[in-house]
Design an enzyme around this catalytic site. Structure first.
Site, PDB file in Angstrom:
ATOM      1  N   ARG A  88      27.272   2.556  97.997  1.00 37.81           N
ATOM      2  CA  ARG A  88      27.765   2.693  96.641  1.00 37.81           C
ATOM      3  C   ARG A  88      29.015   1.784  96.501  1.00 37.81           C
ATOM      4  NH1 ARG A  88      31.040   4.978  93.051  1.00 37.81           N
ATOM      5  NH2 ARG A  88      30.533   5.499  90.785  1.00 37.81           N
ATOM      6  N   ARG A  95       9.931  -9.744  77.425  1.00 42.23           N
ATOM      7  CA  ARG A  95      11.254  -9.113  77.564  1.00 42.23           C
ATOM      8  C   ARG A  95      11.586  -8.407  78.897  1.00 42.23           C
ATOM      9  NH1 ARG A  95      10.691  -3.903  73.541  1.00 42.23           N
ATOM     10  NH2 ARG A  95       9.318  -3.078  75.355  1.00 42.23           N
ATOM     11  N   HIS A 154      31.106  -0.578  93.273  1.00 38.91           N
ATOM     12  CA  HIS A 154      30.735  -1.325  91.431  1.00 38.91           C
ATOM     13  C   HIS A 154      30.026  -2.818  91.933  1.00 38.91           C
ATOM     14  CE1 HIS A 154      32.433   2.538  90.461  1.00 38.91           C
ATOM     15  NE2 HIS A 154      32.235   2.041  89.336  1.00 38.91           N
ATOM     16  N   GLU A 183      18.974   1.327  64.627  1.00 33.10           N
ATOM     17  CA  GLU A 183      17.320   1.614  65.207  1.00 33.10           C
ATOM     18  C   GLU A 183      17.457   3.062  65.533  1.00 33.10           C
ATOM     19  OE1 GLU A 183      16.263  -0.232  68.848  1.00 33.10           O
ATOM     20  OE2 GLU A 183      18.383  -0.111  69.704  1.00 33.10           O
ATOM     21  N   LEU A 217      17.119  -3.070  70.262  1.00 33.08           N
ATOM     22  CA  LEU A 217      16.153  -3.617  71.357  1.00 33.08           C
ATOM     23  C   LEU A 217      15.096  -4.304  70.439  1.00 33.08           C
ATOM     24  CD1 LEU A 217      15.265  -3.330  74.028  1.00 33.08           C
ATOM     25  CD2 LEU A 217      13.315  -1.974  73.468  1.00 33.08           C
TER      26      LEU A 217
HETATM   27  N1  PDD Z   1      10.991   2.937  73.758  1.00 31.65           N
HETATM   28  N2  PDD Z   1      14.335   0.749  70.443  1.00 31.65           N
HETATM   29  C1  PDD Z   1      14.553   1.691  71.414  1.00 31.65           C
HETATM   30  C2  PDD Z   1      15.971   2.254  71.531  1.00 31.65           C
HETATM   31  C3  PDD Z   1      13.482   2.053  72.098  1.00 31.65           C
HETATM   32  O1  PDD Z   1      13.720   2.764  73.401  1.00 31.65           O
HETATM   33  C4  PDD Z   1      12.298   1.280  71.862  1.00 31.65           C
HETATM   34  C5  PDD Z   1      11.027   1.783  72.886  1.00 31.65           C
HETATM   35  C6  PDD Z   1      11.902   0.624  70.765  1.00 31.65           C
HETATM   36  C7  PDD Z   1      10.695  -0.165  70.586  1.00 31.65           C
HETATM   37  O2  PDD Z   1      10.321  -1.009  71.392  1.00 31.65           O
HETATM   38  P1  PDD Z   1       8.706  -1.375  71.551  1.00 31.65           P
HETATM   39  O3  PDD Z   1       8.088  -1.410  70.466  1.00 31.65           O
HETATM   40  O4  PDD Z   1       8.852  -2.751  72.633  1.00 31.65           O
HETATM   41  O5  PDD Z   1       8.081   0.042  72.531  1.00 31.65           O
HETATM   42  C8  PDD Z   1      13.135   0.152  70.209  1.00 31.65           C
HETATM   43  C9  PDD Z   1      10.041   3.332  74.494  1.00 31.65           C
HETATM   44  C10 PDD Z   1       8.764   3.569  73.969  1.00 31.65           C
HETATM   45  C11 PDD Z   1      10.452   4.081  75.595  1.00 31.65           C
HETATM   46  O6  PDD Z   1      11.763   4.127  76.088  1.00 31.65           O
HETATM   47  O7  PDD Z   1       9.682   5.178  75.914  1.00 31.65           O
END
Ligand code: PDD
Length: 287
Positions: free
Chosen positions: A100, A51, A102, A179, A203
């Site tokens: 800086r 990822r 863009h 989510e 995500l």
């Molecule tokens: N966050 N969706 C979002 C928006 C997230 O930020 C995360 C994880 C997940 C789950 O991903 P994973 O299973 O790979 O941890 C889904 C992490 C833990 C954070 O920002 O701290």
């Protein structure tokens, strides 16, 4: 003394400095990963590395040593004495420092790599008894598939939930539950497990992917289909997943009780399956 990683070096954290021109600071121009250390091993390092590479590719950030992420993470655990403790490693890669503007810097600049480990206490109460979550319009951009450090909508929404005594905020986009602000969301309706399909609106959680596999191995029917907010009254069970929460039951959504208001049997089955996988990995490391 906390030892952290910066651009090829391990240093006491308080000695680390970052340029005010860093594009992570100026534009949130960077990506990150959070990985869990289970007293002896990282859970699915391959999933996190894949990822990370994808996020970097999508933002066209060229970190030539991406494959050193596992060894940096391992070293952070060792140097901070976390080998036999539950811990996490945070790693962030930004495009680097440049005046800086863009457009991407024209000259060759090196990305800024920052990492640190921290000890971690799982929220056992939440995992055992379930959590209450709120619902909110998804105000994020439409590239939520990139694990970008630009998390303002997530932090604002999470803070709102926190101030209301809740443990997560689930986002709703065009009537669809996407989510959580820091987790993926799962729902059980008539014994079928639903979660939003992989898309630019969620995500691809490493935990999500493993839960889908564990659910299938446990004989649970899985549908990667989005659940509309209007279906909430029909939901029997719900849970969230992420690297720290693992499988955490949700017992109330937006003030509405989920099922009987206690963690349900399908959630338990998946939680136990996840736990068994961790135990097996622990045993295989000690053999
Ligand atoms: N966050 N969706 C979002 C928006 C997230 O930020 C995360 C994880 C997940 C789950 O991903 P994973 O299973 O790979 O941890 C889904 C992490 C833990 C954070 O920002 O701290």
């Amino acid at each position: 003394m906390i030892i952290a990683y910066i651009n090829g070096r391990f240093l006491p954290k308080q000695e680390i400095t970052i340029s005010p021109d860093d594009r992570g600071f100026l534009f949130a121009d960077g990506v990150y990963e959070v990985i869990r250390w289970y007293e002896g091993f990282f859970y699915d390092m391959e999933g996190h590395l894949t990822r990370l590479k994808r996020s970097l590719r999508e933002l066209r950030i060229d970190w030539k040593e991406t494959d050193s992420y596992p060894s940096i993470a391992r070293e952070l655990i060792k140097m901070n004495g976390f080998e036999d403790k539950p811990a996490m490693v945070y790693l962030q890669v930004t495009r680097g420092a440049a005046p800086r503007t863009h457009s991407f810097p024209s000259s060759e600049i090196s990305p800024t790599i920052y990492g640190y480990a921290f000890d971690f206490v799982p929220d056992r109460k939440g995992i055992e008894s379930g959590i209450r979550v709120m619902l909110k319009e998804d105000i994020r951009w439409s590239r939520c598939d990139i694990k970008s450090i630009a998390l303002l909508p997530n932090t604002l929404s999470f803070q709102e939930a926190y101030e209301k005594g809740m443990k997560e905020c689930l986002f709703v986009r065009n009537g669809i539950i996407t989510e959580g602000s820091r987790s993926n969301a799962f729902f059980v309706i008539n014994k079928i497990l639903f979660t939003h399909p992989e898309s630019n609106f969620v995500l691809s959680g490493v935990t999500r992917k493993n839960i889908l596999r564990i659910a299938q191995e446990s004989g649970i029917q899985v549908k990667e289909e989005a659940v509309p907010e209007s279906s909430l009254p029909a939901i029997d069970e719900a849970f969230i997943s992420n690297t720290s929460a693992e499988v955490t039951p949700v017992i109330e959504i937006g003030g509405m009780k989920v099922g009987a208001g206690v963690p349900g049997p399908v959630t338990r089955l998946i939680y136990e399956g996840f736990g068994r996988e961790i135990s097996k990995l622990k045993i295989s490391r000690t053999l």
